[in-house]
Write an enzyme that holds these catalytic residues in place. Structure first.
Site, PDB file in Angstrom:
ATOM      1  CG  HIS A 157      -3.587  -0.984  -5.702  1.00  0.00           C
ATOM      2  ND1 HIS A 157      -4.516  -0.604  -4.764  1.00  0.00           N
ATOM      3  CD2 HIS A 157      -2.393  -0.524  -5.250  1.00  0.00           C
ATOM      4  CE1 HIS A 157      -3.889   0.047  -3.792  1.00  0.00           C
ATOM      5  NE2 HIS A 157      -2.598   0.100  -4.055  1.00  0.00           N
TER       6      HIS A 157
ATOM      7  CG  HIS B 239       1.141  -2.274  -2.578  1.00  0.00           C
ATOM      8  ND1 HIS B 239       0.944  -1.945  -1.255  1.00  0.00           N
ATOM      9  CD2 HIS B 239       0.565  -1.286  -3.294  1.00  0.00           C
ATOM     10  CE1 HIS B 239       0.269  -0.799  -1.189  1.00  0.00           C
ATOM     11  NE2 HIS B 239       0.031  -0.378  -2.420  1.00  0.00           N
ATOM     12  CD  GLU B 240       1.476  -0.040  -7.075  1.00  0.00           C
ATOM     13  OE1 GLU B 240       0.453   0.236  -7.717  1.00  0.00           O
ATOM     14  OE2 GLU B 240       1.825   0.579  -6.055  1.00  0.00           O
TER      15      GLU B 240
END
Ligand SMILES: [Zn+2]
Length: 372
Positions: A71, A67-68
């Site tokens: 980004h 997820h990170e």
């Protein structure tokens, strides 16, 4: 400064874990092995719960990392510099160089995180369906990860800054108002309202006898509230510092000493008598370096008479100098990267002034107190 360790580097981005991560990793593994899997699959042998719990917990943190990373990679493809990702108690924090420069950029960088969690949830859903009746432990792990990634996507889409959903809201408000400070305020207030609702709901759960569920909900609310307040202050500070230049902040009445005086003289004539802590050191009228109280402390008392200031100063070429036109954020970045408390302001090889950390903090306090 918190402790964090580098575990590996991927796509040139350093992946770090915060010390609190070890604790939460242990807790999650324990909760899965002792409670979640035994309650869902009571017939497994004991040691299998621990193995399955450990694998599920590792995959959960891989999901948070993915997820990170999404980004970060999207931020990088939009021209932002990403240095590292640190995994914390709740998810992770990507260290992206700047606040996104446009609403469109912020919108897309924020939105891809929850989208990646949704995609991961869908993938594990597929594995769960495919493995049902074939391999129960794998199906069980996949089912858990499908659910938890779905929850992660939903949680992150809560429209309260600085959660991803809050950033999406800020991007929309920013586009609409054209003012990032106002947009951040709107998104931060939304976050605080949601946080209070969660705390209120948590307390009502506790009163109805669901102590741990209630406590958990209230804690998440408290976490969102403090993050929203901090996130707003941080943005306000960055925006305020953007408007100020080194030449407006600098102190022009700084003390200058000659490099040839001894450390003993420096202590007696300046530090003890006048309570001065940092000095510009010159040689023949030209800037040679800077010396601080910290440098003085490294010299043992019996060596102070024979040691010259020029021997302990930070030489000019290692100084993080700024130009008079440098803005507040650039000065703050210099202070942070060099772990120093003041920077000289230099123009044409001449020192025009000295900016101390305290000058910047005073400036921020004054501006925020006056609301300008
Ligand atoms: Zn995110």
């Amino acid at each position: 400064m918190r402790t964090s360790w580098r575990i590996f580097t991927i796509f040139g981005i350093e992946i770090r874990i915060d010390s609190s991560w070890i604790l939460i990793f242990g807790l999650v593994t324990w909760a899965l092995a002792r409670h979640y899997f035994p309650s869902q699959y009571p017939h497994w042998p004991q040691e299998q719960y621990w193995l399955v719990g450990l694998i599920a917990s590792l995959l959960l943190f891989s999901s948070v990392l993915a997820h990170e990373l999404t980004h970060s990679l999207v931020a990088r493809s939009r021209g932002e510099e990403v240095r590292s990702i640190t995994l914390f108690l709740f998810g992770g924090v990507a260290e992206i160089s700047e606040e996104p420069g446009t609403p469109a950029k912020e919108f897309i960088i924020a939105l891809v995180g929850p989208l990646s969690s949704l995609v991961i949830a869908a993938l594990f859903f597929g594995v769960w369906q495919g493995m049902q009746g074939i391999n129960e432990p794998i199906a069980a792990i996949a089912r858990y990860l499908s659910i938890i990634n779905g929850i992660l996507a939903l949680f992150n889409m809560i429209p309260g800054f600085p959660l991803d959903g809050g950033r999406v809201l800020r991007a929309i408000a920013w586009k609409w108002t054209g003012d990032i400070k106002r947009a951040t305020r709107i998104a931060s207030v939304a976050g605080q309202v949601i946080a209070f609702l969660l705390i209120f709901f948590g307390i009502s759960q506790i009163l109805r006898g669901f102590f741990f569920d209630g406590l958990w909900t209230a804690l998440i609310g408290w976490f969102i509230h403090s993050a929203a307040v901090r996130g707003y202050r941080h943005t306000l500070m960055k925006e305020t510092l953007k408007d100020v230049r080194a030449k407006d902040l600098m102190d022009t009445a700084f003390k200058t000493i000659d490099g040839s005086i001894s450390v003993q003289e420096l202590i007696e004539d300046h530090i003890l008598q006048k309570k001065e802590r940092s000095f510009l050191v010159t040689e023949a009228g030209e800037l040679a370096g800077i010396v601080c109280l910290e440098d003085v402390k490294t010299v043992p008392p019996d060596k102070r008479q024979d040691t010259k200031v020029r021997d302990i100063m930070t030489p000019k070429d290692q100084l993080a100098a700024v130009s008079p036109e440098a803005d507040g954020n650039q000065i703050l970045a210099k202070l942070a990267s060099g772990k120093i408390h003041q920077v000289p302001v230099i123009e044409g090889g001449k020192i025009k002034g000295l900016v101390c950390r305290a000058d910047i903090l005073d400036f921020i306090h004054l501006r925020t107190d006056l609301g300008v």
